[in-house]
Design an enzyme around this catalytic site. Structure first.
Site, PDB file in Angstrom:
ATOM      1  N   MET A 283     -17.492 -24.328 -14.669  1.00 40.07           N
ATOM      2  CA  MET A 283     -16.833 -25.538 -15.175  1.00 40.07           C
ATOM      3  C   MET A 283     -15.340 -25.282 -15.434  1.00 40.07           C
ATOM      4  SD  MET A 283     -19.932 -26.489 -17.779  1.00 40.07           S
ATOM      5  CE  MET A 283     -20.189 -24.751 -18.181  1.00 40.07           C
TER       6      MET A 283
ATOM      7  N   THR B 185     -15.841 -22.701 -20.908  1.00 43.13           N
ATOM      8  CA  THR B 185     -15.155 -23.991 -20.844  1.00 43.13           C
ATOM      9  C   THR B 185     -14.861 -24.415 -22.270  1.00 43.13           C
ATOM     10  OG1 THR B 185     -15.539 -26.369 -20.486  1.00 43.13           O
ATOM     11  CG2 THR B 185     -17.470 -24.987 -20.609  1.00 43.13           C
TER      12      THR B 185
ATOM     13  N   THR C 265     -13.999 -27.849 -23.082  1.00 44.76           N
ATOM     14  CA  THR C 265     -14.514 -29.200 -23.271  1.00 44.76           C
ATOM     15  C   THR C 265     -15.989 -29.220 -23.638  1.00 44.76           C
ATOM     16  OG1 THR C 265     -12.886 -30.172 -21.767  1.00 44.76           O
ATOM     17  CG2 THR C 265     -14.905 -31.417 -22.143  1.00 44.76           C
TER      18      THR C 265
ATOM     19  N   CYS D 269      -7.904 -25.594 -22.181  1.00 44.19           N
ATOM     20  CA  CYS D 269      -8.771 -25.826 -21.028  1.00 44.19           C
ATOM     21  C   CYS D 269      -8.701 -24.545 -20.227  1.00 44.19           C
ATOM     22  CB  CYS D 269      -8.288 -27.019 -20.198  1.00 44.19           C
ATOM     23  SG  CYS D 269      -9.232 -27.240 -18.668  1.00 44.19           S
TER      24      CYS D 269
ATOM     25  N   GLU E 231      -8.739 -23.773 -17.278  1.00 40.34           N
ATOM     26  CA  GLU E 231      -7.953 -23.750 -16.036  1.00 40.34           C
ATOM     27  C   GLU E 231      -6.445 -23.728 -16.270  1.00 40.34           C
ATOM     28  OE1 GLU E 231     -11.871 -24.664 -14.960  1.00 40.34           O
ATOM     29  OE2 GLU E 231     -10.619 -25.891 -16.280  1.00 40.34           O
TER      30      GLU E 231
END
Length: 231
Positions: free
Chosen positions: A10, A83, A85, A196, A198
């Site tokens: 994710m 992740t 979120t 986040c 990423e």
């Protein structure tokens, strides 16, 4: 050495960063050919993303709860949810298994406390920036959390899903993110959380004078410390 259970995918773009950092740190501490003991359950992020934007968090919790149970059955001593979120459903994951979950916001808060940070900016998906599940963990420990304004939140969210989760890195998006970081600093943030997993693929510490807290790196380091019995 304890076995780390990673719930990844994710996106897989950031999950591979977790895998690399954890193994690099284990080798750095133990030397030689040492690597981490871990098991990885990688979900299909497309299924998760659809449920996220429908607001079906219980649906996501069922998928991730099953992943957590599979990792526990495979011998994981504790879990790392790769992740930010999806820590929205961390309570459901904790109820689904006996082994503990290393919460990414708690790991990040500990670093902020160690550095004496009392006001921090937060970047992430709309869910992370706008909902309380993440901010509350920091605010409960006395840290003020600032989020970007509405147009900036839209840009941050869109870049994550449309670019970063698909391995796309652009200078235009990096510049846009750095403008948001600068705006948060001008509002009083002593540093900015890359909330986040990423975002660290897009911006790094050398891109700005503002202190950046990369949650992926922090989470991975805390996982290694726990696996090696260092707290």
């Amino acid at each position: 050495m304890q076995t780390i259970g990673l719930i990844g995918g994710m996106s897989w773009e950031s999950t591979q960063t977790y895998y690399r950092l954890i193994n690099q740190q284990v080798r750095g501490q133990l030397g030689g050919l040492h690597s981490a003991r871990l098991v990885l359950y990688s979900v299909d992020f497309a299924e998760i993303e659809i449920l996220q934007h429908r607001g079906d968090w219980e649906g996501t919790a069922q998928i991730l709860g099953a992943a957590a149970q599979a990792l526990e059955a495979a011998g994981a001593d504790f879990l790392v949810l790769c992740t930010n979120t999806m820590h929205k459903v961390a309570p459901q994951l904790e109820r689904a298994v006996v082994v503990p979950l290393l919460h990414i916001a708690d790991a990040t808060t500990s670093v902020l406390e160690d550095e004496g940070v009392t006001c921090v900016g937060l970047l992430g998906t709309r869910f992370t920036m706008e909902q309380a599940f993440y901010r509350d963990r920091l605010e409960a420990r006395g840290i003020e959390v600032l989020v970007p304004d509405e147009p900036q939140r839209e840009v941050i969210h869109a870049v994550i899903y449309q670019e970063l989760c698909q391995g796309v890195i652009t200078l235009e998006s990096r510049d846009a993110y750095l403008e948001v970081v600068d705006a948060l600093a001008k509002r009083g943030a002593q540093g900015v959380i890359l909330g986040c997993t990423e975002i660290g693929l897009l911006v790094q510490a050398g891109d700005t004078e503002v202190r950046l807290y990369d949650t992926t790196a922090i989470h991975a380091e805390q996982a290694v410390r726990r696996a090696l019995g260092q707290g």
